[in-house]
Enzyme design. Structure first.
Site, short mmCIF file in Angstrom:
data_model
loop_
_atom_site.label_atom_id
_atom_site.label_comp_id
_atom_site.label_asym_id
_atom_site.label_seq_id
_atom_site.Cartn_x
_atom_site.Cartn_y
_atom_site.Cartn_z
N GLU A 32 -31.05 -53.30 -32.26
CA GLU A 32 -29.99 -54.23 -32.65
C GLU A 32 -28.61 -53.83 -32.12
O GLU A 32 -27.68 -53.59 -32.89
CB GLU A 32 -29.94 -54.37 -34.17
CG GLU A 32 -31.21 -54.95 -34.75
CD GLU A 32 -31.10 -55.28 -36.24
OE1 GLU A 32 -30.10 -54.90 -36.86
OE2 GLU A 32 -32.02 -55.92 -36.77
N GLU A 83 -39.11 -56.19 -36.72
CA GLU A 83 -38.67 -56.17 -38.13
C GLU A 83 -38.74 -57.57 -38.71
O GLU A 83 -38.37 -58.54 -38.04
CB GLU A 83 -37.22 -55.68 -38.28
CG GLU A 83 -37.04 -54.21 -38.07
CD GLU A 83 -35.59 -53.74 -38.27
OE1 GLU A 83 -34.86 -54.34 -39.08
OE2 GLU A 83 -35.21 -52.78 -37.59
C1 BG6 Z 1 -31.80 -54.43 -39.59
C2 BG6 Z 1 -31.79 -52.97 -39.28
O1 BG6 Z 1 -30.55 -54.91 -39.27
O2 BG6 Z 1 -31.95 -54.87 -40.88
C3 BG6 Z 1 -32.30 -52.10 -40.40
O3 BG6 Z 1 -32.43 -52.69 -38.09
C4 BG6 Z 1 -31.80 -52.64 -41.73
O4 BG6 Z 1 -31.92 -50.78 -40.16
C5 BG6 Z 1 -32.41 -54.01 -41.92
O5 BG6 Z 1 -32.04 -51.82 -42.82
C6 BG6 Z 1 -32.08 -54.66 -43.22
O6 BG6 Z 1 -30.71 -54.70 -43.41
P1 BG6 Z 1 -30.06 -54.27 -44.78
O7 BG6 Z 1 -28.60 -54.40 -44.59
O8 BG6 Z 1 -30.58 -55.19 -45.80
O9 BG6 Z 1 -30.51 -52.85 -45.01
#
Ligand code: BG6
Length: 473
Positions: free
Chosen positions: A163, A370
């Site tokens: 990201e 993800e």
């Molecule tokens: C993504 C990242 O942006 O989203 C992760 O790659 C992150 O590291 C995940 O934890 C979820 O975001 P958040 O802010 O809810 O932890």
């Protein structure tokens, strides 16, 4: 229909799970430092202990095995390998990842390695301003090459940068991540260096692991217009160019989108191009697009009514606005969609849209690196966690992937975020994503005990049936 060898996986990142912040020769990262400054993170939480994967990785990997996970995506901490970012290699740091990778392989879990998930060695930030200096390109490629040489016979799937759009956006525009500044020129500069580092790393990879696969992970929220008013459609187009195609075009085509170049010129900024950069960018194209999908995003023409609802996305809020963006589009809520406890839209169709758009524009396979739901979970007295809301979220997204495959997209795998609950950069430990509940909170690490949520068993069944049985028990 999912392919036979579809990679049903789950993901994490070093700073969010490992802990062991000062152990065995690890140098500090910018996140070790940033999270220690009061006010930067939710309730001043840090990843100093996180969920102690550093000591508990065997227990966690056995749980992955029990679930039947086919792939596990995790990141390597640069400053564990090179405590100063460059120079002397810390053998003990490599030994930790040797053990993690060997344990995964012994348990038939494919390791998917992210080279960089935001935890830049602090030494490089201090020495030359990190991503703002062109020197980072050489240092990053050197670091990645150490990993390629070490794991060339064990790891086939690699993710270069996680990201880039988020860490440069939150770090250089919205003052939410280190180095906590708001400056569009510095944002452009850091991105250009990251693009070069990404492309040169891919070129090196081809020489060392010719049969492997590599690509960046991009946080893509497909852009929708708020209404069918043509100027809202233009605003959504503007947002797509400035918030998505900027990165994905450089990764996959080796060149900046024309619209972005025009805006850079119009607003008086510059991209720090040096002779040969064009060639570097076009020679390091990925094998797949890594897609991190959480939600879609809706935009309207800034001159039409401004968004009345302010998105409340993180528990640490920023004040910055970005003039160039503000004049081109306004982000607004989508009143067709429900939102999570943290105000993120829930939009499984958006994942199908994302897969379709990437396929049409770049004609590449996609690895979903993800996707998941951040929610409050409740640990019952008997140790169970009934997270039907997470099952429902994941179920709808798996269905959307299946439909996108029917539409013609080539999807290599699906990594949920996350396997275990972990440290959420700006939301402490309250925002849980895992199949495994970790019994800790902001106030106390407790015993860091692991508990299987209902979703753990649900995903087990999804994997066993290769995505055919999505029912709840
Ligand atoms: C993504 C990242 O942006 O989203 C992760 O790659 C992150 O590291 C995940 O934890 C979820 O975001 P958040 O802010 O809810 O932890």
């Amino acid at each position: 229909m999912f392919k036979k060898d579809f990679l049903w996986g789950s993901a994490s990142a070093a700073y969010q799970i490992e802990g062991g912040a000062n152990l065995d020769g690890k140098g500090p990262s910018i996140w070790d430092q940033y999270s220690k400054v009061p006010g930067n993170t939710f309730k001043d939480t840090t990843g100093e202990v996180a969920i102690d994967f550093y000591h508990k990785f065997e227990e966690d990997i056995l749980l992955m095995k029990e679930q039947g996970l086919k792939a596990y995506r995790f990141s390597i901490s640069w400053s564990r390998i090179l405590p100063n970012g460059s120079g002397e290699v810390n053998e003990k740091g490599l030994e930790f990842y040797d053990k993690v990778i060997d344990t995964l392989i012994t348990n038939d879990i494919e390791p998917l390695v992210t080279i960089y998930h935001w935890d830049l060695p602090a030494a490089l930030q201090e020495k030359y301003g990190g991503w703002e200096s062109r020197q980072i390109v050489e240092d990053f490629v050197n670091y990645a090459t150490i990993l390629f040489e070490r794991y060339k016979d064990k790891v086939q799937y690699w993710i270069t940068l996680n990201e880039q759009n988020i860490y440069t956006g939150l770090g250089y525009l919205y003052e939410l991540h280190p180095p906590k500044v708001s400056d569009y020129q510095r944002f452009i500069t850091t991105n250009h260096h990251a693009f070069l580092a990404n492309a040169l790393t891919i070129s090196e990879f081809r020489k060392i692991i010719p049969n492997g696969q590599i690509g960046p992970s991009f946080a893509y929220g497909p852009e929708y217009p708020k209404s069918n008013h043509p100027t809202d459609v233009i605003a959504a187009e503007n947002a797509a160019e400035m918030l998505s195609y900027l990165w994905m075009d450089v990764y996959c085509k080796g060149k900046y989108p024309r619209y972005f170049l025009k805006m850079v010129e119009k607003y008086g900024y510059y991209i720090p191009f040096a002779p040969g950069d064009d060639q570097i960018l076009t020679s390091g194209l990925p094998d797949f697009m890594g897609l991190n999908y959480y939600q879609s995003a809706t935009f309207q023409n800034p001159e039409r009514e401004r968004a009345s609802e302010q998105q409340h996305e993180n528990t640490v809020n920023n004040q910055s606005t970005v003039k160039i963006h503000d004049e081109l589009f306004t982000r607004t809520a989508n009143n067709q969609l429900a939102v999570t406890d943290w105000g993120w839209t829930i939009d499984p169709n958006g994942l199908r849209v994302a897969l379709r758009r990437i396929t049409s524009r770049y004609d590449l396979p996609i690895l979903i690196t993800e996707n998941g739901l951040g929610a409050y979970d409740n640990l019952e007295v008997d140790g169970s966690i009934h997270d039907e809301y997470r099952i429902e979220y994941l179920r709808q997204h798996v269905k959307a992937i299946d439909l996108a495959i029917e539409d013609g997209c080539e999807v290599l795998g699906y990594c949920t975020w996350s396997f275990q609950d972990l440290f959420s950069w700006l939301n402490g430990y309250a925002k849980r994503y895992g199949f495994i509940y970790i019994d800790r909170d902001e106030e106390s690490e407790k015993e860091l005990k692991r508990y299987k949520k209902d979703s753990f068993y649900w995903y087990k069944q999804v994997i066993e049936s290769n995505g055919q049985n999505l029912d709840s028990k």
